[in-house]
Scaffold this active site. Structure first.
Site, PDB file in Angstrom:
ATOM      1  N   ASP A 225       0.850  -1.194   0.000  1.00 20.17           N
ATOM      2  CA  ASP A 225       0.000   0.000   0.000  1.00 20.17           C
ATOM      3  C   ASP A 225       0.885   1.243   0.000  1.00 20.17           C
ATOM      4  O   ASP A 225       2.101   1.158   0.120  1.00 20.17           O
ATOM      5  CB  ASP A 225      -0.948  -0.010   1.211  1.00 20.17           C
ATOM      6  CG  ASP A 225      -0.202   0.082   2.535  1.00 20.17           C
ATOM      7  OD1 ASP A 225       0.880  -0.523   2.652  1.00 20.17           O
ATOM      8  OD2 ASP A 225      -0.684   0.770   3.454  1.00 20.17           O
ATOM      9  N   ASP A 599       2.410 -17.671  -2.978  1.00 19.14           N
ATOM     10  CA  ASP A 599       2.995 -16.586  -3.780  1.00 19.14           C
ATOM     11  C   ASP A 599       1.956 -16.051  -4.760  1.00 19.14           C
ATOM     12  O   ASP A 599       2.067 -16.221  -5.967  1.00 19.14           O
ATOM     13  CB  ASP A 599       4.245 -17.083  -4.522  1.00 19.14           C
ATOM     14  CG  ASP A 599       4.939 -15.947  -5.271  1.00 19.14           C
ATOM     15  OD1 ASP A 599       4.725 -14.774  -4.907  1.00 19.14           O
ATOM     16  OD2 ASP A 599       5.691 -16.241  -6.223  1.00 19.14           O
ATOM     17  N   GLU A 608       2.878  -9.968   1.297  1.00 19.94           N
ATOM     18  CA  GLU A 608       3.121  -8.556   0.993  1.00 19.94           C
ATOM     19  C   GLU A 608       4.621  -8.269   1.161  1.00 19.94           C
ATOM     20  O   GLU A 608       5.362  -9.107   1.692  1.00 19.94           O
ATOM     21  CB  GLU A 608       2.300  -7.661   1.949  1.00 19.94           C
ATOM     22  CG  GLU A 608       2.243  -6.197   1.519  1.00 19.94           C
ATOM     23  CD  GLU A 608       1.056  -5.427   2.115  1.00 19.94           C
ATOM     24  OE1 GLU A 608       0.168  -6.044   2.731  1.00 19.94           O
ATOM     25  OE2 GLU A 608       1.029  -4.184   1.935  1.00 19.94           O
TER      26      GLU A 608
HETATM   27  O1  9MR Z   1      -3.676  -3.808   0.194  1.00 20.07           O
HETATM   28  C1  9MR Z   1      -3.798  -3.739   1.616  1.00 20.07           C
HETATM   29  C2  9MR Z   1      -2.548  -4.199   2.283  1.00 20.07           C
HETATM   30  O2  9MR Z   1      -1.482  -3.332   1.943  1.00 20.07           O
HETATM   31  C3  9MR Z   1      -2.755  -4.286   3.775  1.00 20.07           C
HETATM   32  O3  9MR Z   1      -1.647  -4.908   4.392  1.00 20.07           O
HETATM   33  C4  9MR Z   1      -3.988  -5.079   4.091  1.00 20.07           C
HETATM   34  C5  9MR Z   1      -4.309  -5.121   5.567  1.00 20.07           C
HETATM   35  O4  9MR Z   1      -4.401  -3.889   6.131  1.00 20.07           O
HETATM   36  O5  9MR Z   1      -5.108  -4.546   3.427  1.00 20.07           O
HETATM   37  C6  9MR Z   1      -4.969  -4.552   2.034  1.00 20.07           C
HETATM   38  O6  9MR Z   1      -6.095  -3.968   1.478  1.00 20.07           O
HETATM   39  C7  9MR Z   1      -7.249  -4.772   1.426  1.00 20.07           C
HETATM   40  C8  9MR Z   1      -8.264  -4.314   2.444  1.00 20.07           C
HETATM   41  O7  9MR Z   1      -7.784  -4.525   3.752  1.00 20.07           O
HETATM   42  C9  9MR Z   1      -9.575  -5.036   2.259  1.00 20.07           C
HETATM   43  N1  9MR Z   1     -10.038  -4.886   0.916  1.00 20.07           N
HETATM   44  C10 9MR Z   1      -9.114  -5.411  -0.072  1.00 20.07           C
HETATM   45  C11 9MR Z   1      -7.795  -4.689   0.021  1.00 20.07           C
HETATM   46  C12 9MR Z   1      -6.766  -5.269  -0.969  1.00 20.07           C
HETATM   47  O8  9MR Z   1      -7.273  -5.369  -2.219  1.00 20.07           O
HETATM   48  O1  9MR Z   2       2.938  -5.922   9.745  1.00 17.19           O
HETATM   49  C1  9MR Z   2       1.618  -5.681  10.213  1.00 17.19           C
HETATM   50  C2  9MR Z   2       1.153  -6.878  10.994  1.00 17.19           C
HETATM   51  O2  9MR Z   2       1.946  -7.012  12.160  1.00 17.19           O
HETATM   52  C3  9MR Z   2      -0.314  -6.738  11.354  1.00 17.19           C
HETATM   53  O3  9MR Z   2      -0.746  -7.933  11.953  1.00 17.19           O
HETATM   54  C4  9MR Z   2      -1.125  -6.429  10.108  1.00 17.19           C
HETATM   55  C5  9MR Z   2      -2.600  -6.238  10.370  1.00 17.19           C
HETATM   56  O4  9MR Z   2      -2.819  -5.123  11.170  1.00 17.19           O
HETATM   57  O5  9MR Z   2      -0.626  -5.264   9.486  1.00 17.19           O
HETATM   58  C6  9MR Z   2       0.694  -5.400   9.057  1.00 17.19           C
HETATM   59  O6  9MR Z   2       1.106  -4.215   8.504  1.00 17.19           O
HETATM   60  C7  9MR Z   2       0.518  -3.829   7.267  1.00 17.19           C
HETATM   61  C8  9MR Z   2      -0.090  -2.460   7.488  1.00 17.19           C
HETATM   62  O7  9MR Z   2      -1.175  -2.556   8.351  1.00 17.19           O
HETATM   63  C9  9MR Z   2      -0.486  -1.786   6.189  1.00 17.19           C
HETATM   64  N1  9MR Z   2       0.585  -1.783   5.254  1.00 17.19           N
HETATM   65  C10 9MR Z   2       1.081  -3.126   4.959  1.00 17.19           C
HETATM   66  C11 9MR Z   2       1.599  -3.774   6.213  1.00 17.19           C
HETATM   67  C12 9MR Z   2       2.178  -5.158   5.914  1.00 17.19           C
HETATM   68  O8  9MR Z   2       1.203  -6.080   5.549  1.00 17.19           O
END
Ligand code: 9MR
Ligand code: 9MR
Length: 628
Positions: A225, A599, A608
């Site tokens: 993101d 993957d 991610e």
């Molecule tokens: O793309 C988002 C990712 O970077 C975050 O780690 C994750 C959790 O916060 O959320 C992803 O976004 C999703 C969102 O939480 C729910 N709707 C779908 C999104 C991805 O397409």
């Molecule tokens: O690394 C984070 C992990 O410890 C948490 O469990 C998770 C859900 O809150 O979020 C991870 O961090 C994400 C962040 O919320 C949004 N950007 C992407 C991060 C990696 O997935």
């Protein structure tokens, strides 16, 4: 009464790509002048990168093997161990073969039996005594043969540069140049206030938080993101700068010096890793509330889109409004810690910048003391991650240690010595440190940076780091794959936890010079590079079967063939038994904890990329790349 401590909270082609990228880097290194349009770097990097991208997107990754090795290879003077999946209850013969198929070494396995994390039965192969070098080695056990791997002293030089250069490619507010990143990964600047972007040069607060706008351009995008989060940015930048400070103590600062990385500032006389880190530090300081405003000195917790954008969304095409979220004590203390470290480490290179960092750190500390319990809520996760933290005593401790190490001043010393995190025995949780648990970072800072604590207290702090390293070695020895995680430790970002624990082992090696800690640190890289339940190298471009579809809004090749895969040196989050996204839930039901990984670009909870996972990978690769 002491504060309660938080307990547990919660393809062959790829190898060629690595060589090409490393070759491109060497070419650039030989040309310290900025890469102009017709410099050798400008000509060679895109060509190499184009070839590497072709290799990375080859459709069929090699199949998993039952003989799991570090697919990049092993250091001649390092540990050389492999895990074999086998139900045999008796030892098995193994052969190490060189590229010509000649047997270079042989022996018998050790039966390890059931491994809870992987759900497999395993044997151990140890060929550490073998010190020959070359490429194309394979290990054969019971008629099954590993992926080919190298044994060579410069094994980690390419990964050090690539894992560090990941941060350049995550930069916000600057174009990513083809001459540095390769044509496939070049892109325009994102979030510089150019339509359709609605940030980050004049960003308003979320409703009710403030009534003004701030210029919060720059910094690194967090992950797949495009949010920018102060707690995670503070941790990641601290790890990069810490990596440099450690390398300097070890007499190896050159490895991260000027013109070692593909960054625009190469050739400016300042170590490249510090140039890279400064990009983030400048952003973190922009997130600090200015004098004259309510809660001046605190840091906004984060800035991100008002609603989640879909995949793909190139940074410069993000049309969502951006918003600043309420300041938090945790973000303010992460800023204080990172800025205090900055003041110390940048002082020999840029005194004015160092002074600005120190001023910011002091103001952040004072503001956190005045607002000690402003907590970021878990519910604030629309359009960006929450990065919530209900316990900030560990952040107070970490910030105090950095301010004390830099200034030596009594008030910071008193904040260190009166913190329960200074004396508690369980500051290193079983999973290690994280963006949420920063107490161990304070111990590491005090154990390694010269400071005025009494000798006995310093000895105790150092012993606590070594004892944490011992606990990690004990955990590793109980696992089929020598991973420093308990079998219930496969959480979101488990590879980041593995790498963080690897850095603890490496610090213990610095403190004691005992080889078992170096070996442990190197074995954490073995896990990340393929010696694991899935036979998966989690680092793009490094290994035979590597992650290449990580969740990312620009490196979204899986969704749009005109976009690239992640660049070489990008690490995936890793196995997460929580299955916290729809793709993981669909594809991984019933997985053993260490096998809960896919993957697939949709699996953001296992696949991610993130700055706080690449930072310890880069830290470890820099450690492993040092010779002599
Ligand atoms: O793309 C988002 C990712 O970077 C975050 O780690 C994750 C959790 O916060 O959320 C992803 O976004 C999703 C969102 O939480 C729910 N709707 C779908 C999104 C991805 O397409
Ligand atoms: O690394 C984070 C992990 O410890 C948490 O469990 C998770 C859900 O809150 O979020 C991870 O961090 C994400 C962040 O919320 C949004 N950007 C992407 C991060 C990696 O997935």
């Amino acid at each position: 009464m002491p504060l309660p401590l938080p307990l547990l909270r919660r393809p062959r082609g790829a190898r060629a790509a690595t060589a090409l990228l490393t070759g491109a880097l060497l070419l650039i290194t030989a040309q310290p002048a900025p890469a102009g349009a017709d410099s050798p770097a400008a000509r060679s990097a895109p060509a190499s990168a184009a070839r590497s991208t072709a290799a990375l997107s080859a459709p069929a990754a090699a199949a998993p093997s039952a003989v799991q090795v570090n697919q990049l290879g092993y250091l001649p003077d390092g540990p050389k161990r492999a895990t074999v999946v086998s139900a045999s209850t008796t030892t098995l013969p193994w052969q190490l073969r060189d590229a010509d198929g000649q047997t270079a070494a042989s022996g018998t396995t050790t039966v390890r039996g059931a491994d809870a994390a992987s759900g497999q039965s395993t044997h151990l192969v140890d060929f550490s005594p073998y010190q020959g070098t070359g490429s194309g080695y394979t290990l054969t056990v019971d008629g099954r043969t590993s992926h080919p791997f190298d044994i060579r002293a410069d094994l980690y030089a390419g990964l050090r540069a690539d894992a560090m250069s990941f941060f350049y490619q995550q930069r916000s507010g600057i174009p990513i140049e083809a001459a540095l990143a390769g044509a496939a990964h070049a892109r325009p600047a994102g979030h510089l206030g150019v339509a359709p972007n609605r940030g980050d040069t004049a960003v308003p607060c979320a409703s009710g938080v403030c009534d003004y706008e701030r210029d919060v351009r720059g910094g690194w995008y967090d992950a797949g993101d495009q949010g920018k989060y102060v707690v995670n940015g503070g941790l990641a930048v601290w790890q990069l700068v810490n990596s440099f400070e450690r390398a300097k103590r070890a007499g190896h600062a050159d490895g991260l010096g000027d013109s070692t990385l593909r960054v625009p500032e190469r050739g400016n006389g300042i170590p490249d890793v510090l140039d890279e880190a400064r990009w983030e530090l400048e952003f973190l300081m922009r997130m600090q509330i200015p004098e004259g405003k309510s809660r001046a000195g605190m840091a906004f917790h984060k800035v991100h889109d008002a609603a989640w954008t879909g995949l793909p969304t190139r940074p410069e095409q993000d049309a969502e409004p951006r918003e600043l979220h309420a300041a938090s004590t945790a973000a303010t203390l992460n800023l204080a810690a990172a800025a205090a470290q900055c003041a110390r480490v940048y002082a020999p290179y840029d005194a004015a910048f160092a002074a600005r960092c120190l001023d910011s750190a002091r103001r952040a500390w004072a503001a956190a003391r005045a607002n000690p319990d402003v907590l970021a809520p878990a519910s604030d996760s629309t359009g960006g991650g929450a990065y919530d933290d209900g316990q900030v005593g560990d952040e107070f401790y970490w910030a105090a240690t950095e301010l004390y190490a830099t200034t030596g001043e009594a008030p910071y010393r008193d904040a260190v010595t009166s913190s329960p995190y200074h004396t508690a025995s369980d500051v290193f949780t079983p999973r290690g440190f994280s963006w949420q648990d920063t107490g161990p970072l304070g111990r590491i800072a005090l154990a390694t940076v010269p400071n005025g604590l009494p000798a006995a207290d310093l000895a105790r702090v150092r012993a606590s780091v070594v004892s944490a390293a011992d606990a990690r070695l004990t955990t590793m020895s109980g696992q089929g794959y020598a991973v420093p995680l308990p079998s219930d430790g496969y959480v979101w970002g488990s590879n980041g936890q593995v790498a963080n624990n690897g850095t603890v082992l490496a610090v213990a090696y610095e403190l004691t010079e005992e080889q078992r800690y170096r070996a442990g640190a190197l074995e954490t890289l073995d896990y990340l590079l393929g010696r694991n339940a899935l036979g998966q190298s989690y680092v793009t471009g490094y290994g035979e079967r590597t992650s290449q579809n990580q969740h990312h809004r620009f490196w979204a090749h899986q969704y749009d063939a005109s976009l690239p895969n992640p660049p070489a040196g990008s690490i995936a989050g890793g196995a997460n038994s929580g299955l916290q996204d729809p793709v993981a839930q669909e594809k991984l039901p019933g997985c053993a904890p260490a096998a809960c990984y896919v993957d697939d670009i949709g699996s953001y909870s296992t696949n991610e990329v993130a700055i706080n996972w690449n930072a310890p990978l880069a830290w470890l690769a820099a450690f492993a790349a040092e010779r002599g």
